[in-house]
Design an enzyme around this catalytic site. Structure first.
Site, PDB file in Angstrom:
ATOM      1  N   CYS A 150       0.885  -1.018  -0.324  1.00 25.11           N
ATOM      2  CA  CYS A 150       0.225  -0.425  -0.288  1.00 25.11           C
ATOM      3  C   CYS A 150       0.829   1.223   0.314  1.00 25.11           C
ATOM      4  O   CYS A 150       1.536   1.190   0.506  1.00 25.11           O
ATOM      5  CB  CYS A 150      -0.681   0.192   1.241  1.00 25.11           C
TER       6      CYS A 150
ATOM      7  N   CYS B 266       2.626   2.488   3.236  1.00 26.67           N
ATOM      8  CA  CYS B 266       3.809   1.604   3.659  1.00 26.67           C
ATOM      9  C   CYS B 266       4.349   2.185   3.271  1.00 26.67           C
ATOM     10  O   CYS B 266       5.343   1.907   3.891  1.00 26.67           O
ATOM     11  CB  CYS B 266       2.837   0.015   3.295  1.00 26.67           C
TER      12      CYS B 266
ATOM     13  N   ASP C 278      -0.181  16.258   4.052  1.00 26.77           N
ATOM     14  CA  ASP C 278      -0.957  15.903   2.657  1.00 26.77           C
ATOM     15  C   ASP C 278      -0.615  16.004   0.631  1.00 26.77           C
ATOM     16  O   ASP C 278      -0.407  17.262   1.352  1.00 26.77           O
ATOM     17  CB  ASP C 278      -2.731  15.951   2.872  1.00 26.77           C
TER      18      ASP C 278
ATOM     19  N   HIS D 232      -0.014  -1.758   9.490  1.00 29.29           N
ATOM     20  CA  HIS D 232      -0.816  -1.313   8.158  1.00 29.29           C
ATOM     21  C   HIS D 232      -2.268  -2.073   9.496  1.00 29.29           C
ATOM     22  O   HIS D 232      -2.344  -3.330   8.981  1.00 29.29           O
ATOM     23  CB  HIS D 232      -0.328  -2.610   6.910  1.00 29.29           C
TER      24      HIS D 232
ATOM     25  N   ASN E 109     -11.689   9.063   6.999  1.00 32.96           N
ATOM     26  CA  ASN E 109     -12.413   8.002   6.354  1.00 32.96           C
ATOM     27  C   ASN E 109     -12.085   6.734   5.996  1.00 32.96           C
ATOM     28  O   ASN E 109     -11.473   6.023   6.587  1.00 32.96           O
ATOM     29  CB  ASN E 109     -12.183   8.962   4.622  1.00 32.96           C
TER      30      ASN E 109
ATOM     31  N   GLY F 237     -15.539   8.309   1.114  1.00 31.21           N
ATOM     32  CA  GLY F 237     -14.310   8.356   1.052  1.00 31.21           C
ATOM     33  C   GLY F 237     -12.876   8.887   1.030  1.00 31.21           C
ATOM     34  O   GLY F 237     -11.973   9.225   0.329  1.00 31.21           O
TER      35      GLY F 237
ATOM     36  N   THR G 274      -9.443   7.021   0.200  1.00 32.78           N
ATOM     37  CA  THR G 274      -8.845   6.160  -0.912  1.00 32.78           C
ATOM     38  C   THR G 274      -8.275   5.803  -1.235  1.00 32.78           C
ATOM     39  O   THR G 274      -7.601   4.709  -1.399  1.00 32.78           O
ATOM     40  CB  THR G 274      -8.408   7.867  -2.111  1.00 32.78           C
TER      41      THR G 274
ATOM     42  N   HIS H 119      -5.153   2.509   3.840  1.00 31.05           N
ATOM     43  CA  HIS H 119      -4.565   2.236   5.631  1.00 31.05           C
ATOM     44  C   HIS H 119      -4.382   3.513   6.427  1.00 31.05           C
ATOM     45  O   HIS H 119      -4.934   4.566   5.798  1.00 31.05           O
ATOM     46  CB  HIS H 119      -2.731   2.732   4.796  1.00 31.05           C
TER      47      HIS H 119
ATOM     48  N   HIS I 188      -5.368   6.345   8.456  1.00 30.81           N
ATOM     49  CA  HIS I 188      -4.907   7.187   8.797  1.00 30.81           C
ATOM     50  C   HIS I 188      -6.084   8.624   8.859  1.00 30.81           C
ATOM     51  O   HIS I 188      -6.879   8.288   9.013  1.00 30.81           O
ATOM     52  CB  HIS I 188      -4.843   8.149   7.085  1.00 30.81           C
TER      53      HIS I 188
HETATM   54  P1  AMP Z   1      -8.862   9.806   1.913  1.00 28.83           P
HETATM   55  O1  AMP Z   1      -9.325  10.040   0.923  1.00 28.83           O
HETATM   56  O2  AMP Z   1      -9.085   9.724   4.026  1.00 28.83           O
HETATM   57  O3  AMP Z   1      -8.315   8.391   1.343  1.00 28.83           O
HETATM   58  O4  AMP Z   1      -7.320  10.578   2.388  1.00 28.83           O
HETATM   59  C1  AMP Z   1      -5.994  10.035   0.899  1.00 28.83           C
HETATM   60  C2  AMP Z   1      -5.216  11.500   1.392  1.00 28.83           C
HETATM   61  O5  AMP Z   1      -3.801  10.994   0.828  1.00 28.83           O
HETATM   62  C3  AMP Z   1      -5.968  12.584   0.372  1.00 28.83           C
HETATM   63  O6  AMP Z   1      -6.089  13.451   0.816  1.00 28.83           O
HETATM   64  C4  AMP Z   1      -4.108  12.771  -0.361  1.00 28.83           C
HETATM   65  O7  AMP Z   1      -4.124  14.130  -0.791  1.00 28.83           O
HETATM   66  C5  AMP Z   1      -3.183  12.053  -0.228  1.00 28.83           C
HETATM   67  N1  AMP Z   1      -1.736  11.688  -0.530  1.00 28.83           N
HETATM   68  C6  AMP Z   1      -2.417  10.691  -1.643  1.00 28.83           C
HETATM   69  N2  AMP Z   1      -0.735  10.438  -2.296  1.00 28.83           N
HETATM   70  C7  AMP Z   1      -0.279  11.193  -1.113  1.00 28.83           C
HETATM   71  C8  AMP Z   1       1.503  11.102  -1.155  1.00 28.83           C
HETATM   72  N3  AMP Z   1       1.979  10.553  -2.022  1.00 28.83           N
HETATM   73  N4  AMP Z   1       1.656  11.527  -0.428  1.00 28.83           N
HETATM   74  C9  AMP Z   1       1.224  12.914   0.710  1.00 28.83           C
HETATM   75  N5  AMP Z   1      -0.491  12.462   0.312  1.00 28.83           N
HETATM   76  C10 AMP Z   1      -1.150  11.844  -0.125  1.00 28.83           C
HETATM   77 ZN    ZN Z   2      -0.353   0.171   4.422  1.00 28.31          ZN
END
Ligand code: AMP
Ligand code: ZN
Length: 112
Positions: free
Chosen positions: A3, A6, A29, A45, A85, A91, A93, A96, A98
């Site tokens: 992931c 990770c 972010d 994870h 989320n 929502g 995405t 993992h 967070h």
């Molecule tokens: P969620 O939509 O709650 O799963 O949040 C995922 C978050 O990860 C989003 O706010 C993205 O902007 C952020 N994100 C995705 N890829 C990266 C990355 N490589 N470095 C930092 N943040 C990221």
């Molecule tokens: Zn992970």
């Protein structure tokens, strides 16, 4: 395939680190929604809140325990918001667990 978060924790994908200890990693972010937008993750994870169980809840507690310290590092003396989320409707995405730490302005009260 491993992931995304990770890979970030391992350092295989670069990130703007804000805080790290034995159990927790926090980084900016890439697509901020507020002046301060930091993601705080357990190093182990866990896919989401749905996957918290007796065996990993201590790792989640470590994340929650670190939040005030990370907020202080980010200068959020006037308050902040923490969001996680879960799943499709939530929502989520990245699968993992967070916590989004948001602040640096008076945040709008908006649920969707
Ligand atoms: P969620 O939509 O709650 O799963 O949040 C995922 C978050 O990860 C989003 O706010 C993205 O902007 C952020 N994100 C995705 N890829 C990266 C990355 N490589 N470095 C930092 N943040 C990221
Ligand atoms: Zn992970």
């Amino acid at each position: 395939m491993e992931c995304l978060f990770c890979s970030i924790i391992k350092g295989d994908i670069p990130s703007a680190k804000v805080f790290e200890n034995e159990h927790v990693y926090a980084f900016k972010d890439i697509n901020p929604n507020a002046p301060v937008h930091v993601l705080i993750v357990p190093k182990t994870h866990i896919s989401s809140i749905d996957d918290i169980d007796a065996g990993n809840v201590c790792a989640v507690a470590e994340v929650l325990k670190a939040i005030p310290e990370i907020a202080k590092i980010c200068g959020l003396e006037n308050g902040y918001r923490v969001i996680t989320n879960v799943g499709e409707d939530g929502g989520q995405t990245v699968k993992h667990l967070h916590f989004h730490l948001l602040g640096g302005t008076k945040l709008a009260v908006k649920l969707n």
